[in-house]
Design a protein around this motif. Structure first.
Motif, PDB file in Angstrom:
ATOM      1  N   SER A   1       0.851  -1.184   0.000  1.00  0.00           N
ATOM      2  CA  SER A   1       0.000   0.000   0.000  1.00  0.00           C
ATOM      3  C   SER A   1       0.885   1.231   0.000  1.00  0.00           C
ATOM      4  N   VAL A   2       0.302   2.362  -0.379  1.00  0.00           N
ATOM      5  CA  VAL A   2       0.996   3.637  -0.293  1.00  0.00           C
ATOM      6  C   VAL A   2       0.080   4.637   0.388  1.00  0.00           C
ATOM      7  N   GLY A   3       0.686   5.659   0.986  1.00  0.00           N
ATOM      8  CA  GLY A   3      -0.103   6.714   1.599  1.00  0.00           C
ATOM      9  C   GLY A   3      -0.575   6.391   3.001  1.00  0.00           C
ATOM     10  N   CYS A   4      -1.260   7.375   3.603  1.00  0.00           N
ATOM     11  CA  CYS A   4      -1.698   7.244   4.996  1.00  0.00           C
ATOM     12  C   CYS A   4      -2.973   8.054   5.197  1.00  0.00           C
ATOM     13  N   ASN A   5      -3.939   7.443   5.895  1.00  0.00           N
ATOM     14  CA  ASN A   5      -5.216   8.111   6.176  1.00  0.00           C
ATOM     15  C   ASN A   5      -5.272   8.732   7.561  1.00  0.00           C
ATOM     16  N   ASN A   6      -4.207   8.562   8.356  1.00  0.00           N
ATOM     17  CA  ASN A   6      -4.209   9.108   9.701  1.00  0.00           C
ATOM     18  C   ASN A   6      -3.919  10.609   9.675  1.00  0.00           C
ATOM     19  N   THR A   7      -4.200  11.261  10.793  1.00  0.00           N
ATOM     20  CA  THR A   7      -4.018  12.725  10.874  1.00  0.00           C
ATOM     21  C   THR A   7      -3.187  13.099  12.091  1.00  0.00           C
TER      22      THR A   7
ATOM     23  N   LEU B   1       4.858   3.362  19.611  1.00  0.00           N
ATOM     24  CA  LEU B   1       4.138   3.810  20.805  1.00  0.00           C
ATOM     25  C   LEU B   1       3.936   5.320  20.764  1.00  0.00           C
ATOM     26  N   GLN B   2       4.984   6.044  20.488  1.00  0.00           N
ATOM     27  CA  GLN B   2       5.059   7.507  20.435  1.00  0.00           C
ATOM     28  C   GLN B   2       4.999   8.144  21.821  1.00  0.00           C
ATOM     29  N   SER B   3       4.021   7.767  22.665  1.00  0.00           N
ATOM     30  CA  SER B   3       3.956   8.277  24.041  1.00  0.00           C
ATOM     31  C   SER B   3       3.171   7.296  24.895  1.00  0.00           C
ATOM     32  N   GLY B   4       3.529   7.240  26.185  1.00  0.00           N
ATOM     33  CA  GLY B   4       2.784   6.398  27.122  1.00  0.00           C
ATOM     34  C   GLY B   4       1.683   7.147  27.839  1.00  0.00           C
ATOM     35  N   SER B   5       1.508   8.421  27.500  1.00  0.00           N
ATOM     36  CA  SER B   5       0.499   9.254  28.150  1.00  0.00           C
ATOM     37  C   SER B   5      -0.726   9.398  27.261  1.00  0.00           C
ATOM     38  N   ASP B   6      -1.884   9.053  27.789  1.00  0.00           N
ATOM     39  CA  ASP B   6      -3.122   9.208  27.015  1.00  0.00           C
ATOM     40  C   ASP B   6      -3.362  10.672  26.648  1.00  0.00           C
ATOM     41  N   ARG B   7      -2.995  11.579  27.525  1.00  0.00           N
ATOM     42  CA  ARG B   7      -3.199  12.998  27.238  1.00  0.00           C
ATOM     43  C   ARG B   7      -2.373  13.426  26.026  1.00  0.00           C
ATOM     44  N   ILE B   8      -1.137  12.960  25.973  1.00  0.00           N
ATOM     45  CA  ILE B   8      -0.275  13.310  24.841  1.00  0.00           C
ATOM     46  C   ILE B   8      -0.706  12.564  23.578  1.00  0.00           C
TER      47      ILE B   8
ATOM     48  N   ARG C   1      -3.640  11.841  22.802  1.00  0.00           N
ATOM     49  CA  ARG C   1      -4.806  12.590  22.302  1.00  0.00           C
ATOM     50  C   ARG C   1      -4.341  13.851  21.563  1.00  0.00           C
ATOM     51  N   ALA C   2      -3.352  14.544  22.126  1.00  0.00           N
ATOM     52  CA  ALA C   2      -2.830  15.746  21.473  1.00  0.00           C
ATOM     53  C   ALA C   2      -2.122  15.406  20.163  1.00  0.00           C
ATOM     54  N   MET C   3      -1.523  14.233  20.113  1.00  0.00           N
ATOM     55  CA  MET C   3      -0.889  13.767  18.879  1.00  0.00           C
ATOM     56  C   MET C   3      -1.918  13.315  17.837  1.00  0.00           C
ATOM     57  N   ARG C   4      -3.146  13.143  18.281  1.00  0.00           N
ATOM     58  CA  ARG C   4      -4.238  12.629  17.460  1.00  0.00           C
ATOM     59  C   ARG C   4      -3.936  11.196  17.025  1.00  0.00           C
ATOM     60  N   ARG C   5      -3.369  10.417  17.948  1.00  0.00           N
ATOM     61  CA  ARG C   5      -3.177   8.990  17.727  1.00  0.00           C
ATOM     62  C   ARG C   5      -4.475   8.277  18.096  1.00  0.00           C
TER      63      ARG C   5
ATOM     64  N   PRO D   1       7.168  21.948   9.551  1.00  0.00           N
ATOM     65  CA  PRO D   1       6.293  22.960   8.963  1.00  0.00           C
ATOM     66  C   PRO D   1       5.149  22.316   8.183  1.00  0.00           C
ATOM     67  N   GLY D   2       3.955  22.847   8.409  1.00  0.00           N
ATOM     68  CA  GLY D   2       2.783  22.297   7.741  1.00  0.00           C
ATOM     69  C   GLY D   2       2.003  21.315   8.578  1.00  0.00           C
ATOM     70  N   THR D   3       2.503  21.005   9.795  1.00  0.00           N
ATOM     71  CA  THR D   3       1.770  20.108  10.693  1.00  0.00           C
ATOM     72  C   THR D   3       1.178  20.911  11.853  1.00  0.00           C
ATOM     73  N   PRO D   4       0.030  20.466  12.405  1.00  0.00           N
ATOM     74  CA  PRO D   4      -0.593  21.204  13.506  1.00  0.00           C
ATOM     75  C   PRO D   4       0.305  21.375  14.719  1.00  0.00           C
ATOM     76  N   ALA D   5       1.104  20.352  15.041  1.00  0.00           N
ATOM     77  CA  ALA D   5       1.942  20.429  16.242  1.00  0.00           C
ATOM     78  C   ALA D   5       3.016  21.500  16.132  1.00  0.00           C
ATOM     79  N   ALA D   6       3.382  21.868  14.916  1.00  0.00           N
ATOM     80  CA  ALA D   6       4.404  22.897  14.738  1.00  0.00           C
ATOM     81  C   ALA D   6       3.934  24.253  15.233  1.00  0.00           C
TER      82      ALA D   6
END
Length: 481
Positions: free
Chosen positions: A180-186, A290-297, A299-303, A366-371
């Motif tokens: 597959s190519v591409g990604c549907n996540n945000t 994993l990216q983070s072990g914190s549910d709060r983070i 959520r902020a990462m939009r995982r 640049p171009g990502t919400p977290a930036a």
């Protein structure tokens, strides 16, 4: 997808032996930055060039800078991606001044993202092509010769699946196969959807046909690639397509090992776990970000998962496959991360005990919400990063130490281990993906690329194992040619 999972040899394009007359349309060299998907794209870049009469430069020609076309396949994931790109093409500009007929091309994710900017900042670049435009590279190079100016072609829509392009495989025994190519996540930190586009899946029959062609050409190992490899089939309306594909790979004669990367925790189903556990040639190796072990983070990462979901998946994996080698990606210092959030990440790492983890200090893309979020002080992020790294290094070493005295099956890649010129050890990976340097006991059969050797681990190093078995002491050395 993670670049840390590969050795330099696994990343680098192979070079072919060339005579001084055997230049064809010209000698090319491809330099790859980034993940496995980029490495596989570079195989396609080499394929389309060779289909038009270009020839791969030998190692000696690369070192002598005797090149006609230099291609940089770029990555856009990390903060220093732009610096790495401009630094490389800046060095190549010097080579072009020495040989004005040489051409420079830039492709990959940075080319997809920055397009016209690259041509403006580096006018000595002849061709800029996107992740969806690999097939046009020879045409762009020809146009640049005629027009004496940079040529840019970057499409946002995929018109031709990369697997339909000619391919020059970097290894005869191990092949990448894109499903597959591409990604549907945000995810708020990630630039991949912007440069790779929406997720598109290949028909399962096309994937299996390519896997069979790889095996017929001599491959014993195949790695299935996708940005979210386990959501394969969702775009076609079949949520069971990925476990079906794994099981189908299990029935291909001559295919010794199947791996895949990278899965997403939210789509990692019980059916996938069962297919892994029940299909003998599917390796018990799992790279689960994993990216983070914190549910709060998270959520902020939009995982689209939380800590409990992640831990539940890995618990089921280990119940079904106690020998599973699990690796991960972890981001330190995401905007808003508190000490409590970071401690939750440390707790998960201690609990899961990853074989290894690729840890990154958060860098705004640049171009990502977290930036646009408020960033943490660099000193604080560095301090946390060092704490996480120390924890993971300890866990990794403890895991490697536990292999000493055990027998492992290694597929030989053909690379000599570092500092092993005197012992003539060969390098390969055991079934869980760990790098192993194997020595040949006196009087025993030599090893060749693609051999499977079952051997006793005699030493653990930093991120690798050593097997110098002595059969006279009851240690194992059995080669399957």
């Amino acid at each position: 997808m993670n670049e840390g999972m590969m050795t330099q040899g696994e990343r680098q394009m192979n070079f072919g032996p060339q005579s001084s007359e055997d230049r064809g349309q010209g000698l090319y060299y491809v330099h790859t930055l980034g993940c496995q998907m980029n490495v596989h794209d570079s195989e396609r870049i080499a394929g389309v060039l060779e289909a038009q009469g270009y020839r791969p430069a030998s190692q000696e020609q690369v070192e002598a800078r005797d090149l006609d076309v230099m291609v940089l396949n770029t990555c856009a994931v990390r903060e220093n991606a732009s610096k790495r790109m401009y630094g490389t093409i800046g060095k190549w500009a010097h080579l072009k001044r020495l040989n004005p007929q040489a051409q420079i091309a830039v492709g990959g994710c940075m080319a997809q993202k920055d397009r016209e900017q690259i041509a403006r900042r580096a006018p000595w670049v002849d061709a800029v092509f996107g992740t969806k435009n690999i097939e046009v590279l020879p045409e762009l190079l020809q146009q640049a010769r005629v027009r004496q100016s940079s040529q840019v072609q970057v499409s946002d829509q995929l018109s031709l699946f990369p697997s339909d392009l000619p391919t020059v495989r970097t290894s005869k025994t191990s092949s990448w196969v894109s499903i597959s190519v591409g990604c549907n996540n945000t995810c708020t930190f990630c630039i991949v959807p912007a440069v790779r586009g929406r997720e598109r899946d290949r028909p399962i029959a096309d994937v299996l046909a390519e896997v069979n062609r790889c095996v017929e050409a001599g491959a014993k190992e195949v790695t299935l690639l996708g940005q979210n490899v386990n959501s394969y089939g969702y775009s076609m309306g079949d949520r069971y397509a990925f476990p079906k594909l794994l099981r189908a790979c299990g029935s291909i004669p001559g295919l010794e090992r199947v791996r895949f990367t990278s899965p997403h925790p939210a789509a990692f189903t019980d059916e996938v776990i069962e297919a892994m556990a029940q299909t003998p040639n599917v390796m018990h190796q799992l790279h689960m970000p994993l990216q983070s072990g914190s549910d709060r983070i998270l959520r902020a990462m939009r995982r689209s998962y939380r800590k409990d979901r992640y831990l539940s998946v890995l618990s089921k994996v280990r119940q079904a496959m106690p020998d599973a080698q699990i690796t991960s990606d972890i981001i330190v210092g995401f905007p808003g991360e508190s000490e409590e959030d970071f401690q939750e990440t440390l707790d998960v790492v201690e609990q899961v005990r990853f074989s290894s983890a690729y840890t990154f200090q958060y860098s705004p893309r640049p171009g990502t919400p977290a930036a646009l979020m408020e960033q943490l002080p660099k000193e604080l992020v560095q301090e946390r990063f060092e704490r996480l790294l120390a924890l993971q290094e300890r866990i990794t070493q403890e895991g490697l130490d536990a292999f000493v005295g055990r027998d492992v099956e290694v597929m030989v890649s053909g690379q000599h281990g570092r500092r092993d010129e005197n012992t003539h050890r060969m390098t390969g990976r055991e079934r869980g993906g760990i790098l192993v340097h194997v020595g040949v006991p006196e009087g025993k059969s030599e090893l060749a690329v693609g051999d499977l050797v079952t051997c006793t681990v005699t030493e653990s190093g930093k991120h690798f194992l050593v097997a110098d078995p002595k059969p006279e002491r009851g240690q194992t050395y059995v080669v399957q040619h």
